[in-house]
Write a protein that holds these residues in place. Structure first.
Motif, PDB file in Angstrom:
ATOM      1  N   GLY A  34       0.801  -1.215   0.000  1.00 30.46           N
ATOM      2  CA  GLY A  34       0.000   0.000   0.000  1.00 30.46           C
ATOM      3  C   GLY A  34       0.833   1.265   0.000  1.00 30.46           C
ATOM      4  N   THR A  35       2.133   1.139   0.261  1.00 30.03           N
ATOM      5  CA  THR A  35       3.007   2.316   0.254  1.00 30.03           C
ATOM      6  C   THR A  35       3.355   2.769  -1.157  1.00 30.03           C
ATOM      7  N   LEU A  36       3.136   1.923  -2.142  1.00 31.06           N
ATOM      8  CA  LEU A  36       3.496   2.259  -3.515  1.00 31.06           C
ATOM      9  C   LEU A  36       2.473   3.207  -4.130  1.00 31.06           C
ATOM     10  N   GLU A  37       2.952   4.155  -4.896  1.00 33.74           N
ATOM     11  CA  GLU A  37       2.080   5.113  -5.576  1.00 33.74           C
ATOM     12  C   GLU A  37       1.639   4.532  -6.915  1.00 33.74           C
ATOM     13  N   GLN A  38       0.330   4.466  -7.116  1.00 42.44           N
ATOM     14  CA  GLN A  38      -0.232   3.843  -8.312  1.00 42.44           C
ATOM     15  C   GLN A  38      -0.723   4.893  -9.291  1.00 42.44           C
ATOM     16  N   GLY A  39      -0.498   4.652 -10.568  1.00 49.66           N
ATOM     17  CA  GLY A  39      -0.957   5.570 -11.603  1.00 49.66           C
ATOM     18  C   GLY A  39      -1.073   4.843 -12.933  1.00 49.66           C
ATOM     19  N   THR A  40      -1.191   5.602 -13.997  1.00 41.68           N
ATOM     20  CA  THR A  40      -1.270   5.036 -15.342  1.00 41.68           C
ATOM     21  C   THR A  40      -0.352   5.811 -16.270  1.00 41.68           C
ATOM     22  N   MET A  41       0.070   5.151 -17.354  1.00 43.23           N
ATOM     23  CA  MET A  41       0.887   5.802 -18.362  1.00 43.23           C
ATOM     24  C   MET A  41       0.320   5.478 -19.731  1.00 43.23           C
ATOM     25  N   PHE A  42       0.217   6.485 -20.591  1.00 46.95           N
ATOM     26  CA  PHE A  42      -0.226   6.291 -21.969  1.00 46.95           C
ATOM     27  C   PHE A  42       0.921   5.698 -22.758  1.00 46.95           C
ATOM     28  N   MET A  43       0.743   4.462 -23.262  1.00 46.30           N
ATOM     29  CA  MET A  43       1.847   3.780 -23.933  1.00 46.30           C
ATOM     30  C   MET A  43       2.323   4.521 -25.168  1.00 46.30           C
TER      31      MET A  43
END
Length: 216
Positions: free
Chosen positions: A103-112
C-alpha cells in the motif's frame, strides 16, 4: 518485503497494524489472524485522480484493501507468480497481471503512446492490452502473474532486449520501449498476431518475460 513465495503459484503476505496491502479481488486463498478485506474505491495510493485515470484507461481491475494483523495467502487462476522488489523506481505492468502490492506504492497510469509515439499505440493494439499501462512507484513489493513462469532479463545501455509482445509481462527502471517490425506499414494493418512484431526495450533496468504467448 511482506510477500513470501510459498510455491510458484502461491504467496503469503504478512499484514501488520498501521500498514495495508492491495490485492486483486478474489485472489485471497486463506488467512490467519485478525485481517479485514474491503473493496477499494479510492484508487489505492494516488487517490481519486489515480482511480479516474485507470477507469479512463480501461485499467479498472477491482482491488481489495487488506488490513489488520496476520498472514494471507494469495493466488489466482493457477497462474505463476513473480515477486518484484522496488527500491524507488517504477514498475510498468498491465493491471490484470497485478496480484497484490504494498500500500506504500504510488499507483498511476501511463499512456503507452508516450513511449514510441505512433508505434507505442500500435503496440497496444497488437498485444490486446490497451493503450495504457499501470505504474507502481516507490519502495515496496509487487506480486505479478504470468503463464508458465517468468524470467528477469537485465537491460543495460547499448544492450537493448527484444521481446515478443505476447510474452511481455512488465518492466522497471529507466527504460524506453518501441515496437519494431521488418514489415511495412501496409503489412501491419489488420494483423492480430504479435509474431510479426518485436518489442524493443532499451536503457537501464529489467524486463520480465513469461514462458508463454498466452494472455491472462
Amino acid at each position: 518485503m511482506p510477500f513470501r513465495e510459498v510455491n510458484s503459484k502461491m504467496i503469503e503476505a504478512t499484514v501488520v497494524p498501521g500498514q495495508r496491502l492491495f490485492s486483486q479481488r478474489g485472489a485471497m486463498l486463506a488467512y490467519r489472524g485478525d485481517v479485514t478485506f474491503t473493496p477499494n474505491t479510492t484508487g489505492g495510493q494516488g487517490g481519486l485522480m489515480s482511480m479516474i485515470g485507470r477507469r479512463v484507461a480501461g485499467e479498472a481491475t477491482p482491488l481489495m484493501t487488506v488490513e489488520g494483523s496476520g498472514t494471507v495467502m494469495f493466488g489466482h487462476g493457477g497462474h505463476h507468480i513473480q515477486v518484484v522488489a522496488l527500491t524507488g523506481d517504477t514498475l510498468y505492468v498491465e493491471a490484470d497481471r497485478l496480484l497484490a502490492f504494498d500500500g506504500t506504492l504510488e499507483q498511476g497510469t501511463m499512456f503507452m503512446g508516450s513511449q514510441g509515439g505512433v508505434m507505442g499505440m500500435v503496440r497496444g493494439q497488437v498485444t490486446g492490452q490497451g493503450l495504457f499501462t499501470t505504474t507502481l512507484r516507490g519502495h515496496g513489493s509487487v506480486a505479478v502473474m504470468a503463464h508458465g513462469g517468468v524470467i528477469e532479463l537485465p537491460i543495460s545501455p547499448g544492450r537493448p532486449v527484444h521481446v515478443d509482445p505476447q510474452a511481455y509481462v512488465a518492466h522497471h527502471g529507466d527504460v524506453r520501449n518501441k515496437l519494431s517490425t521488418a514489415l511495412g506499414w501496409r503489412d501491419m494493418v489488420g494483423r492480430g498476431s504479435g509474431e510479426a512484431f518485436q518489442l524493443e526495450l532499451s536503457g537501464s533496468g529489467a524486463v520480465y518475460v513469461q514462458a508463454s504467448e498466452e494472455k491472462l
